[in-house]
Design an enzyme around this catalytic site. Structure first.
Site, PDB file in Angstrom:
ATOM      1  N   SER A 291       0.806  -1.211   0.000  1.00  0.00           N
ATOM      2  CA  SER A 291       0.000   0.000   0.000  1.00  0.00           C
ATOM      3  C   SER A 291       0.848   1.275   0.000  1.00  0.00           C
ATOM      4  O   SER A 291       1.511   1.574  -0.986  1.00  0.00           O
ATOM      5  CB  SER A 291      -0.956  -0.041   1.197  1.00  0.00           C
ATOM      6  OG  SER A 291      -1.918   0.969   1.116  1.00  0.00           O
ATOM      7  N   ASP A 302       9.941   5.298 -10.452  1.00  0.00           N
ATOM      8  CA  ASP A 302       9.464   5.927 -11.687  1.00  0.00           C
ATOM      9  C   ASP A 302      10.119   7.268 -11.979  1.00  0.00           C
ATOM     10  O   ASP A 302      10.285   7.647 -13.143  1.00  0.00           O
ATOM     11  CB  ASP A 302       7.945   6.124 -11.631  1.00  0.00           C
ATOM     12  CG  ASP A 302       7.183   4.833 -11.906  1.00  0.00           C
ATOM     13  OD1 ASP A 302       7.840   3.780 -12.047  1.00  0.00           O
ATOM     14  OD2 ASP A 302       5.941   4.880 -11.976  1.00  0.00           O
ATOM     15  N   LYS A 316      -0.860  -4.187  -3.090  1.00  0.00           N
ATOM     16  CA  LYS A 316      -2.139  -3.580  -2.674  1.00  0.00           C
ATOM     17  C   LYS A 316      -2.205  -2.173  -3.269  1.00  0.00           C
ATOM     18  O   LYS A 316      -1.672  -1.225  -2.701  1.00  0.00           O
ATOM     19  CB  LYS A 316      -2.262  -3.524  -1.160  1.00  0.00           C
ATOM     20  CG  LYS A 316      -3.587  -2.943  -0.694  1.00  0.00           C
ATOM     21  CD  LYS A 316      -3.669  -2.890   0.821  1.00  0.00           C
ATOM     22  CE  LYS A 316      -4.976  -2.248   1.270  1.00  0.00           C
ATOM     23  NZ  LYS A 316      -5.080  -0.830   0.900  1.00  0.00           N
TER      24      LYS A 316
END
Length: 386
Positions: A291, A302, A316
């Site tokens: 999460s 990224d 998640k």
């Protein structure tokens, strides 16, 4: 006799008409369509039948709590649940940093009750519970088809009481552990300076105090002249979205951190305003990183400010909102899906590390590799600037 029977049926008819009109009126008030009105009337009929005909007298509050809990469970979403007064209070205490139990975060994976992560320094960790362990029984009761909220309630409890868990480990070994509960006080951030101007920060969970503690400890490491940072998110089960976004905002450059996409397609983009990243970063993750910790790892990966090292994370990628019903109870409901800055959805997939490395059973080879990677990067950067 006829008059009595007629009067009786007349009274029943009036009661039914009154019931239907009242129920329909409520539904009209809430702008529901006619099909929903009929189904809701059916629910009230069932409630009345159980209340009036069940062999024992059952409080309406208990019936309604069960009905709401069943409604949420019917979604088939392991992350959505109804929290009655007791559970809601426990949840609010947990996000504030303290609760009673064994210190193990659980979820549902592959339709089995699964340990997301043990919390560092708790009885659960001391008992040898690991991320990925399946909980087969709690106190001798089979967890198959057991709702997540019920499982959590059974595992938690007052200090100095015992709970027995039957586990299936990642190595397919069954074992039983008896654990004495304690008051779990969460200190979510710890830090130290490593060799060669490398800092180390461990975050065990993202609660309402995490960002302030992280910012303070990062500032202290910065004063000591660190150039690289190991961010340890192993066995971090997540927590508050705002908290992890603020942490990421101290590490990744100006731009998106995470996009939260709701049911209607609306997109809420959480961003960083950091002008220039200060450090080379390695993020440590494992199967227990879930999460909010996956949001941070995904943002670092990224944006290219660092690398992710370890094994693929839990996966998640959904966002839950706490929707209060009456101030004393609430529904934790999945309301959105999140995407990393590059647009990746990781729900059920996880974040795949740039450097895949399993943790050794005898030493922390992952941390050692992270230090080595940062040392090489810092040395290369220094040579380039000569």
């Amino acid at each position: 006799m006829f008059n009595k029977r007629q009067a009786f049926f007349g009274a029943v008819a009036i009661a039914l008409v009154t019931f239907f009109l009242t129920a329909s009126g409520f539904m009209y008030f809430f702008h529901l369509v006619s099909g929903d009105v009929l189904l809701t009337v059916k629910f009230f009929q069932a409630l009345q039948v159980v209340k009036s005909r069940y062999v024992e007298n059952v409080p309406v509050e208990k019936l309604m709590n069960g009905a709401i809990s069943g409604l949420v469970r019917s979604l088939g979403d392991p992350h959505s649940l109804y929290m009655d007064g007791k559970m809601f209070k426990q949840f609010m205490v947990e996000t504030e940093g303290q609760f009673g139990g064994i210190g193990v975060i659980v979820g549902v994976k592959d339709k089995m009750l699964t340990v997301v992560a043990p919390i560092a320094g708790t009885p659960g960790e001391a008992a040898g519970i690991k991320s990925g362990d399946k909980i087969l029984k709690i106190g001798g009761e089979d967890t198959k088809d057991m709702p997540l909220d019920a499982a959590v309630s059974k595992i938690r409890g007052p200090k100095d009481t015992m709970v027995e868990l039957e586990l299936l480990t990642m190595d397919n070994e069954e074992k039983t552990v008896k654990i004495v509960r304690s008051n779990i006080k969460l200190k979510t951030v710890a830090s130290k300076k490593l060799e060669d101007n490398i800092g180390y920060i461990r975050i065990t969970m993202f609660n309402e105090h995490t960002y302030a503690d992280f910012a303070q400890q990062l500032a202290e490491l910065d004063k000591e002249g660190i150039k690289g940072l190991v961010l340890d998110l192993r066995d971090n089960p997540g927590g508050l979205l705002d908290s992890c976004v603020k942490v990421a905002g101290e590490l990744v450059p100006k731009g998106p951190v995470v996009s939260v996409v709701s049911r209607d397609g609306s997109r809420d983009v959480k961003t960083s305003s950091l002008a220039q990243p200060k450090y080379k970063i390695i993020v440590l993750v494992n199967h227990g990183s879930a999460s909010a910790s996956e949001i941070v790892a995904g943002a670092v990966q990224d944006t290219g400010v660092g690398k992710v090292l370890g094994v693929t994370t839990y996966g998640k990628g959904s966002v839950q909102a706490i929707l209060s019903l009456d101030g004393n109870s609430a529904i934790k409901l999945t309301t959105a899906t999140y995407f990393t800055p590059s647009g990746r959805a990781i729900n059920g997939v996880g974040v795949k590390p740039d450097i895949e490395l399993k943790l050794s059973s005898s030493w922390d080879n992952q941390l050692y590799r992270a230090q080595s990677e940062l040392q090489e990067e810092l040395a290369a950067a220094a040579k380039k600037n000569e």
